[in-house]
Design a protein around this motif. Structure first.
Motif, PDB file in Angstrom:
ATOM      1  N   GLY A  41       0.841  -1.240  -0.124  1.00  0.00           N
ATOM      2  CA  GLY A  41       0.065  -0.159  -0.116  1.00  0.00           C
ATOM      3  C   GLY A  41       0.835   1.264  -0.099  1.00  0.00           C
ATOM      4  N   VAL A  42       0.013   2.564  -0.023  1.00  0.00           N
ATOM      5  CA  VAL A  42       0.498   3.755   0.074  1.00  0.00           C
ATOM      6  C   VAL A  42       1.124   4.089   1.394  1.00  0.00           C
ATOM      7  CG1 VAL A  42      -0.441   4.542  -1.684  1.00  0.00           C
ATOM      8  CG2 VAL A  42      -1.564   4.957   0.277  1.00  0.00           C
ATOM      9  N   THR A  43       1.781   5.133   1.839  1.00  0.00           N
ATOM     10  CA  THR A  43       2.135   5.451   3.112  1.00  0.00           C
ATOM     11  C   THR A  43       0.909   6.279   3.592  1.00  0.00           C
ATOM     12  OG1 THR A  43       4.358   5.823   2.443  1.00  0.00           O
ATOM     13  CG2 THR A  43       3.536   7.189   4.272  1.00  0.00           C
ATOM     14  N   ASP A  67      -3.653  15.596   0.579  1.00  0.00           N
ATOM     15  CA  ASP A  67      -2.327  15.036   0.298  1.00  0.00           C
ATOM     16  C   ASP A  67      -2.572  13.709  -0.768  1.00  0.00           C
ATOM     17  OD1 ASP A  67      -1.018  16.624   2.108  1.00  0.00           O
ATOM     18  OD2 ASP A  67      -1.734  15.367   3.751  1.00  0.00           O
ATOM     19  N   LEU A  68      -3.716  13.347  -1.348  1.00  0.00           N
ATOM     20  CA  LEU A  68      -3.829  12.303  -2.073  1.00  0.00           C
ATOM     21  C   LEU A  68      -2.918  12.359  -3.365  1.00  0.00           C
ATOM     22  CD1 LEU A  68      -7.807  11.886  -1.924  1.00  0.00           C
ATOM     23  CD2 LEU A  68      -6.092  10.250  -1.181  1.00  0.00           C
ATOM     24  N   GLY A  69      -2.695  13.441  -4.014  1.00  0.00           N
ATOM     25  CA  GLY A  69      -1.846  13.715  -5.180  1.00  0.00           C
ATOM     26  C   GLY A  69      -0.530  13.541  -4.869  1.00  0.00           C
ATOM     27  N   GLN A  87       0.814   4.611  -6.997  1.00  0.00           N
ATOM     28  CA  GLN A  87      -0.411   5.190  -7.841  1.00  0.00           C
ATOM     29  C   GLN A  87      -1.600   4.559  -6.972  1.00  0.00           C
ATOM     30  OE1 GLN A  87      -0.546   2.849 -11.150  1.00  0.00           O
ATOM     31  NE2 GLN A  87      -2.358   4.176 -12.091  1.00  0.00           N
ATOM     32  N   LEU A  88      -2.497   5.579  -6.972  1.00  0.00           N
ATOM     33  CA  LEU A  88      -3.876   5.082  -6.588  1.00  0.00           C
ATOM     34  C   LEU A  88      -4.902   5.301  -7.776  1.00  0.00           C
ATOM     35  CD1 LEU A  88      -4.075   7.122  -3.230  1.00  0.00           C
ATOM     36  CD2 LEU A  88      -4.059   4.808  -3.386  1.00  0.00           C
ATOM     37  N   MET A  89      -5.647   4.433  -7.819  1.00  0.00           N
ATOM     38  CA  MET A  89      -6.656   4.418  -8.373  1.00  0.00           C
ATOM     39  C   MET A  89      -8.306   4.719  -8.115  1.00  0.00           C
ATOM     40  SD  MET A  89      -5.840   0.939 -10.817  1.00  0.00           S
ATOM     41  CE  MET A  89      -7.017   1.109 -11.976  1.00  0.00           C
TER      42      MET A  89
END
Length: 222
Positions: free
Chosen positions: A64-66, A73-75, A80-82
């Motif tokens: 996953g992401v941090t 802060d999503l960008g 990568q997030l979908m």
């Protein structure tokens, strides 16, 4: 080597073809009687789907992401997030404490579950239904707001990582014709969904927790 989520998508298509394939050569004037698969479900939701939070977190931290502090802060995530949006297989509920984003691997697992669910419904003679996704990625600020109304909301949640989503097991969106008593229909649909989730879990594709109070399956991609 193809990314894992592309391999998973290929597996879904292959499984779909197996589930929906029909016998016969189509030359008979009178169609053969259609036989539907029996609904089996699982012996115990609590025992079959009791993957503890430590397992969900271990996988979430790996793929996953941090964790994100706020939605602004999503960008700037590390991976990568979908965007997760309504489609022919599932709908995203009105989200109040999460945002509809997943890492590609988790997005593919969600789609695989939803596609296999409808393939299984067809094989069992049940009309098509969409799943309802009730929670997706949560920022730290989302959890702070959630804890104001639910003190049990975890400060150490797999939802922080974009790897985890919740699917309702007592609400579905009917997209086909009428198929009997409403209460019986919901029970049948939960049983079919449990079969799909067991297959996915046994294949090592996800962890699953049956959430009794929240009325959902809590799922983390692996």
């Amino acid at each position: 080597m193809k990314p894992a989520y592309l391999l998973l998508a290929g597996m879904v298509l292959s499984l779909s073809a197996t589930l929906t394939g029909c016998g016969g050569d189509g030359t008979d004037d009178v169609p053969a009687k259609q036989h539907f698969n029996r609904i089996k479900g699982v012996v115990s939701y609590r025992k079959e789907f009791n993957d503890l939070n430590d397992l969900h977190l271990s996988s979430a931290r790996t793929i996953g992401v941090t964790p994100i502090t706020s939605r602004s802060d999503l960008g700037r995530t590390s991976r990568q997030l979908m965007w997760v949006d309504d489609n022919k297989y599932y709908e995203v509920d009105r989200l109040t404490h999460s945002v509809p984003y997943l890492v590609p691997r988790a997005s593919a697992v969600l789609m695989a579950i939803a596609m296999n669910f409808n393939d299984s419904l067809e094989a069992k003679g049940i009309g098509p239904h969409k799943l309802i996704v009730t929670s997706v990625l949560r920022t730290k600020n989302d959890v702070k707001r959630l804890r104001k109304s639910n003190a049990n909301a975890s400060l150490n949640s797999a939802h922080f990582y974009g790897t985890t989503f919740d699917i309702s097991y007592n609400r579905f969106v009917k997209t086909g014709g009428a198929d009997g008593d409403e209460e019986v229909r919901e029970l049948k649909l939960k049983l079919v969904l449990s079969e799909v989730l067991k297959d996915m879990r046994d294949a090592g594709l996800c962890y699953v927790k049956h959430e009794l109070r929240q009325g959902c399956f809590h799922i983390t991609a692996r």
